[in-house]
Design a protein around this motif. Structure first.
Motif, short mmCIF file in Angstrom:
data_model
loop_
_atom_site.label_atom_id
_atom_site.label_comp_id
_atom_site.label_asym_id
_atom_site.label_seq_id
_atom_site.Cartn_x
_atom_site.Cartn_y
_atom_site.Cartn_z
N GLY A 1 0.77 -1.35 0.02
CA GLY A 1 -0.07 0.14 0.07
C GLY A 1 0.75 1.24 -0.05
N SER A 2 0.21 2.58 0.06
CA SER A 2 0.79 3.47 0.05
C SER A 2 0.32 4.67 1.15
CB SER A 2 0.76 4.46 -1.36
OG SER A 2 0.88 3.64 -2.52
N LEU A 3 1.31 5.51 1.52
CA LEU A 3 0.89 6.54 2.62
C LEU A 3 1.65 7.79 1.99
CD1 LEU A 3 1.20 5.00 5.98
CD2 LEU A 3 -0.93 5.83 5.09
N ARG A 4 1.13 8.95 2.49
CA ARG A 4 1.91 10.41 2.34
C ARG A 4 1.99 10.91 3.52
NH1 ARG A 4 -0.10 15.44 -1.73
NH2 ARG A 4 -1.37 15.62 -0.14
N LEU A 5 3.26 11.13 3.95
CA LEU A 5 3.53 11.87 4.95
C LEU A 5 3.82 13.33 4.66
CD1 LEU A 5 6.02 9.53 6.80
CD2 LEU A 5 3.79 9.43 6.83
N SER A 6 3.35 14.29 5.82
CA SER A 6 3.17 15.67 5.39
C SER A 6 4.38 16.36 6.82
CB SER A 6 1.90 16.35 5.59
OG SER A 6 1.41 15.95 4.32
N CYS A 7 4.97 17.15 6.27
CA CYS A 7 5.77 17.87 7.40
C CYS A 7 5.50 19.62 6.91
CB CYS A 7 7.15 17.70 7.14
SG CYS A 7 8.50 18.64 8.15
N GLU A 8 5.00 20.02 7.94
CA GLU A 8 4.37 21.44 7.88
C GLU A 8 5.24 22.48 8.77
OE1 GLU A 8 0.52 24.13 7.79
OE2 GLU A 8 0.15 21.95 7.81
N ASP A 9 5.65 23.46 8.20
CA ASP A 9 6.22 24.61 9.08
C ASP A 9 5.19 25.67 9.07
OD1 ASP A 9 8.26 26.48 10.02
OD2 ASP A 9 8.11 27.17 8.07
N SER A 10 5.39 26.25 10.46
CA SER A 10 4.21 27.17 10.87
C SER A 10 5.02 28.54 11.07
CB SER A 10 3.61 26.93 11.98
OG SER A 10 4.65 26.65 13.25
N THR A 11 6.27 28.68 10.53
CA THR A 11 6.87 30.01 10.78
C THR A 11 7.24 30.79 9.38
OG1 THR A 11 9.22 28.95 10.22
CG2 THR A 11 8.20 29.07 12.74
N GLY A 12 6.93 30.06 8.38
CA GLY A 12 7.14 30.76 7.06
C GLY A 12 8.60 30.92 6.56
N THR A 13 9.48 30.15 7.13
CA THR A 13 10.87 30.29 6.79
C THR A 13 11.47 29.07 6.08
OG1 THR A 13 11.72 29.74 8.97
CG2 THR A 13 11.39 31.92 8.42
N PHE A 14 10.39 28.11 6.05
CA PHE A 14 10.79 26.60 5.35
C PHE A 14 11.70 26.70 4.25
CE2 PHE A 14 8.92 22.22 5.20
CZ PHE A 14 9.74 21.59 6.19
N THR A 15 11.35 27.65 3.44
CA THR A 15 12.16 27.60 2.13
C THR A 15 13.59 27.94 2.28
OG1 THR A 15 11.73 29.93 1.80
CG2 THR A 15 10.29 28.14 0.43
N ALA A 16 14.22 28.44 3.43
CA ALA A 16 15.62 28.55 3.69
C ALA A 16 16.30 27.29 4.14
CB ALA A 16 15.72 29.81 4.62
N TYR A 17 15.47 25.97 4.35
CA TYR A 17 16.18 24.95 5.00
C TYR A 17 16.21 23.68 4.16
CZ TYR A 17 15.57 27.13 9.44
OH TYR A 17 15.60 28.05 10.59
N ALA A 18 17.07 23.11 4.19
CA ALA A 18 16.98 21.70 3.48
C ALA A 18 16.20 20.70 4.48
CB ALA A 18 18.52 21.13 3.42
N VAL A 19 15.40 19.79 3.84
CA VAL A 19 14.56 18.99 4.59
C VAL A 19 14.92 17.52 4.57
CG1 VAL A 19 12.12 18.50 5.32
CG2 VAL A 19 12.93 20.91 4.75
#
Length: 120
Positions: free
Chosen positions: A16-34
């Motif tokens: 089967g399949s799953l999709r995990l999500s990682c959400e940032d609440s600060t608005g600076t997520f694009t500055a990080y490698a994840v």
């Protein structure tokens, strides 16, 4: 810094399949490698997948390559881990990690984790 929250874990059958999500609440997520890491009972934490801040490069462990896909959402505050062809050995707590290097210092932030269980 970022504040991370994972979601999307659950119980699925093998294949089967799953999709995990990682959400940032600060608005600076694009500055990080994840990256996504996982830890199974009785085992050490292991690397699963990562994506650069620009999204130009992705990296996968050999155990998930070809089955998992890491990507950034259109809103740029979310990173996904699409998991297909799941196997029982994929069972683990999955953690999201955000990393940013500023000069000689590396900053790392972790989410609380989400449980993925794959039945045989």
């Amino acid at each position: 810094q970022v504040q991370l929250a994972e979601s999307g874990g659950g119980l699925v059958q093998a294949g089967g399949s799953l999709r995990l999500s990682c959400e940032d609440s600060t608005g600076t997520f694009t500055a990080y490698a994840v990256g996504w890491f996982r830890q199974a009972p009785g085992k050490e934490r292991e690397f699963v997948a990562a994506i650069t801040w620009s999204g130009d490069n992705t990296y996968y462990s050999d155990s998930v390559k070809g089955r998992f896909t890491i990507s950034r959402g259109n809103a740029e505050n979310t990173v996904y881990l699409q998991m297909n062809s799941l196997k029982p050995e994929d069972t683990a707590v999955y953690y999201c990690n955000a990393q940013r290097v500023v000069g000689p210092t590396s900053y790392n932030y972790w989410g609380q984790g989400t449980q993925v269980t794959v039945s045989s």
